[in-house]
Design an enzyme around this catalytic site. Structure first.
Site, PDB file in Angstrom:
ATOM      1  N   ASP A 135      46.162 -14.720   9.909  1.00  0.00           N
ATOM      2  CA  ASP A 135      47.204 -15.351   9.104  1.00  0.00           C
ATOM      3  C   ASP A 135      46.914 -15.144   7.614  1.00  0.00           C
ATOM      4  OD1 ASP A 135      49.435 -16.882   8.558  1.00  0.00           O
ATOM      5  OD2 ASP A 135      48.743 -18.674   9.624  1.00  0.00           O
ATOM      6  N   ASP A 149      57.946 -18.175  11.069  1.00  0.00           N
ATOM      7  CA  ASP A 149      57.610 -19.533  11.512  1.00  0.00           C
ATOM      8  C   ASP A 149      58.839 -20.240  12.060  1.00  0.00           C
ATOM      9  OD1 ASP A 149      54.940 -19.580  11.140  1.00  0.00           O
ATOM     10  OD2 ASP A 149      54.962 -20.637   9.226  1.00  0.00           O
TER      11      ASP A 149
HETATM   12  C1  DGJ Z   1      51.348 -20.280   9.465  1.00  0.00           C
HETATM   13  C2  DGJ Z   1      51.650 -19.517  10.707  1.00  0.00           C
HETATM   14  O1  DGJ Z   1      52.803 -18.775  10.544  1.00  0.00           O
HETATM   15  C3  DGJ Z   1      51.745 -20.477  11.883  1.00  0.00           C
HETATM   16  O2  DGJ Z   1      52.092 -19.782  13.033  1.00  0.00           O
HETATM   17  C4  DGJ Z   1      50.426 -21.169  12.040  1.00  0.00           C
HETATM   18  O3  DGJ Z   1      49.450 -20.241  12.412  1.00  0.00           O
HETATM   19  C5  DGJ Z   1      50.052 -21.882  10.745  1.00  0.00           C
HETATM   20  N1  DGJ Z   1      50.091 -20.995   9.628  1.00  0.00           N
HETATM   21  C6  DGJ Z   1      48.679 -22.466  10.846  1.00  0.00           C
HETATM   22  O4  DGJ Z   1      48.231 -22.953   9.667  1.00  0.00           O
END
Ligand code: DGJ
Length: 731
Positions: A478, A548
């Protein structure tokens, strides 16, 4: 595929699968563009040259007879340069030792290589016969090598430039783009993909005009704001018809792509590393390599362009070990638990999907550090497993997951750290920022200075240790913020404007050393969703968390835009819980969520302990269908977009196997319009002579009828519904 140099006419012909690219060395010694489009015979194209002898045109070499009908400003240079009379956007701007910014780049030779050399420190497409065109300014010895690669299995050309200071004194690049390309005429539109968090790659269109259409990122990331992609299309081009040139930069930092209508009747495309904050001094003999740009051509509208990109990336960019192999079918705990979990809870989540076909458990954020209960602490402390949530470390969980016959994945955010972390306390100098200034906080974190080797070494060592010691099968990488206060400790003031590019090189080095050190581990990319979804990242991460926003309705738009240049198999698409978290409670049925999520590398992202028996059975049945009917099409098939959710109440993707024997069509209707008329859908991509059976309609018809007459579809029910059709060749 072939690259030919015709000596008599000094013409280069680069033939790909279905395309021809051609230019010649004109009487003044410049490489002058002739054509890039559908494959054509090698006849003279001299009648297409650009005249431009009006009063203010600046003419090349007056010693050559008839020179006054030509001017720099109309010349279709293979690399637009500055200072001698071309006032359009140059691809290169070099400040020579004397302080002038001229470059007069003349043909100085060429090589034809059987395969493409890699770019040092940056990902690029592999394979393909390659022409290296050498250009040189005789006055300063500044050189540009232009690389052109063509393929026999996809309609793209890969281009890049290498700039070299051949002088004995330093010269400074103030702009170093990857390419320029002149298209005939100006009647084009430019499609680009804009967005923001949870809202990535929405489509926008604007007309090419006199002046410059420019899309860029200044984020030190390819960014969610604008993807490094433009499509330049004939006015009115559709999914099925019209010429489209798609341009996609294999790059993950600040970039720019431009389309400029000129008064000579052409459209100049150019771009590469963003030069708004860029200054790169080359000492005597030093070179600078630009990132690669992939330019796709389609005579069959946007869908042909997309298929060209999809084939190119699947065949030549994405990790060969994983690109065509069935993907891990993931259960990710993030939307189910966020930071609130412990070993027992995670075991229960794993237990609850037993027998469904889910084969990989991915533990997301929150497993590390002493205090990771919110995003405000412990980021970067990969060496500590959270003692409260996982008192025995990761091993008991990993062993439990594996004892169930599943694979184990883990989340990292290697590029960032919290102020409240062991790593920051031990290495306060590892962060990006100008000493004495406030460091901007994004998602509660600061950033590691990846432009420095010792910082990268630290991360590589710590992350690799966790992967190795726990026998991980999957890593979710990430990256939740963008760079601010670009400044690197210990770097000379004059070199600080290198930061954005050095950061990209740092990310690639980190990826190389972590991904390469763990060849059996599957890597998924992520950047607060799809905030860094670009071809360079896809080289390391075979799939990327698309957004997300996991709401099915929102995903139809996001996945539609993303499919412009990225294959379905590169998009991580999960079924999440309802009411949906990101869209403040929208409720789509499990069927709709499954059908939309199954148009990519699929998985589930929810608290599976909340499943009813019916939910679990539905998930199991969805996965059986995915494995039998979707997975191979997602990995290897051709995409046809039959309905555009940006322009209508519907979204439809049809996937067709390369042998045209198998196809699925997923149709989604946003809202119910009372007493609406039935839809007629014409399928695409089938073999006209083959008979197909559509099981849902119990209908057997030829490909010809299905594609010309179509089928009638009637939705029954309310909003946010999907219908899915399985279309299989009758033996
Ligand atoms: C952002 C990501 O896009 C999510 O899927 C998740 O992993 C969160 N960060 C975790 O902090």
């Amino acid at each position: 595929m072939s690259i030919i140099f015709e000596k008599e006419t000094k013409t280069f012909w680069l033939d790909g699968k279905g395309t021809t690219y051609s230019f010649f060395i004109n009487p003044f010694g410049y490489a002058e563009h002739l054509y890039f489009g559908k494959k054509i015979p090698h006849e003279s194209l001299m009648h297409t040259r650009a005249y431009g002898g009006l009063s203010k045109g600046i003419h090349p070499n007056p010693a050559i007879e008839g020179q006054r009908i030509w001017s720099y400003n109309y010349m279709k240079s293979e690399l637009a340069f500055f200072g001698t009379g071309d006032y359009r956007e140059p691809a290169v701007l070099v400040e020579n030792a004397a302080g002038d910014r001229l470059s007069d780049l003349l043909y100085a030779g060429h090589e034809i290589l059987p395969t493409k050399p890699a770019i040092s420190g940056m990902p690029s497409l592999d394979g393909g016969e390659t022409l290296v065109l050498h250009l040189k300014d005789e006055h300063t010895d500044f050189c540009a090598d232009l690389y052109y690669t063509v393929y026999d299995d996809c309609d793209v050309i890969a281009r890049r430039a290498v700039y070299r200071n051949g002088a004995k004194t330093p010269a400074t690049l103030r702009r170093a783009y990857s390419f320029s390309l002149s298209l005939p005429g100006r009647d084009y539109e430019v499609t680009s993909l804009w967005g923001s968090w949870a809202h990535e790659r929405f489509m926008q269109k604007t007309r090419v005009h006199h002046g410059v259409v420019s899309i860029d990122s200044k984020n030190t990331s390819s960014s969610a704001t604008l993807n490094p992609f433009i499509a330049v299309s004939d006015l009115g081009a559709t999914e099925k018809a019209g010429q489209v040139w798609g341009v996609n930069l294999v790059y993950s930092s600040s970039y720019v792509l431009k389309a400029q209508g000129d008064s000579g009747g052409h459209t100049l495309l150019t771009g590469g590393i963003n030069d708004f904050d860029f200054y790169w001094t080359l000492e005597a003999g030093e070179s600078f390599e630009t990132p690669e740009v992939v330019i796709a051509y389609s005579a069959e509208g946007f869908s042909g362009m997309s298929r060209a990109f999809h084939d190119a990336y699947r065949e030549h960019l994405i990790n060969k070990r994983f690109v065509k192999a069935p993907r891990p079918l993931v259960l990710n705990n993030w939307e189910g638990t966020t930071f609130d979990f412990n070993l027992e809870k995670l075991k229960a989540i794993v237990d609850a999907v037993e027998g469904t076909g889910i084969d990989t458990f991915v533990l997301d954020d929150g497993w590390f550090g002493t205090d990771r209960n919110t995003s405000t602490a412990s980021l970067g402390d990969w060496h500590i497993v959270n003692p409260t949530k996982l008192p025995g470390g990761l091993k008991p969980l990993v062993d439990y997951v594996k004892s169930k016959g599943m694979k184990m994945g883990l989340w990292f955010e290697p590029e960032c750290l919290n102020e409240n972390s062991e790593v920051y306390r031990a290495h306060p100098d590892y962060i990006i920022g100008v000493p004495g200034r406030i460091h901007g906080i994004g998602r509660d974190s600061w950033m590691m200075d990846l432009t420095r080797k010792e910082v990268r070494d630290y991360i590589v060592e710590t992350v690799n240790k966790v992967i190795r010691e726990n026998g991980l099968d999957y890593v979710k990488w990430d990256y939740n913020r963008n760079v601010t206060e670009s400044f690197s400790l210990g770097r000379a003031a004059k070199d600080q404007a290198r930061f954005a590019h050095l950061y990209a090189l740092g990310v690639y080095d980190l990826c190389e050393r972590i991904v390469e050190a763990n060849p059996n581990v599957f890597f998924e990319g992520c950047s607060a969703g799809g905030g860094r979804f670009d071809p360079a990242m896809l080289h390391y991460f075979s799939q990327i968390w698309t957004s997300d926003n996991s709401d099915a309705e929102a995903r139809t738009l996001i996945q539609y835009g993303t499919s412009m240049c990225y294959p379905l198999s590169s998009m991580s698409c999960h079924v999440s819980a309802v009411p949906n978290h990101q869209t403040y409670g929208r409720v789509c049925s499990m069927k709709t969520r499954g059908d939309i999520a199954h148009l990519g590398a699929t998985g589930y992202e929810l608290d599976s302990t909340a499943f009813t028996d019916e939910d679990r059975e539905e998930v199991r049945a969805q996965i059986v269908d995915y494995k039998e009917n979707d997975e191979d099409l997602v990995l290897n098939g051709d995409l046809y977009r039959l309905a555009n959710p940006f322009e209508s109440n519907f979204f439809a993707f049809q996937l067709v196997s390369k042998d045209k024997k198998q196809s699925t069509m997923t149709l989604y209707r946003r809202t119910n319009i009372c007493n609406d008329y039935p839809l007629r859908m014409r399928l695409e991509g089938l073999d006209p002579k083959t008979m197909y059976h559509i099981s849902e309609l119990d209908l057997t018809l030829s490909g010809e009828i299905l594609m010309t007459v179509g089928i009638i579809i009637k939705f029954r029910g309310g909003d946010f519904l999907t219908l899915k059709y399985h279309v299989n060749a009758v033996e």
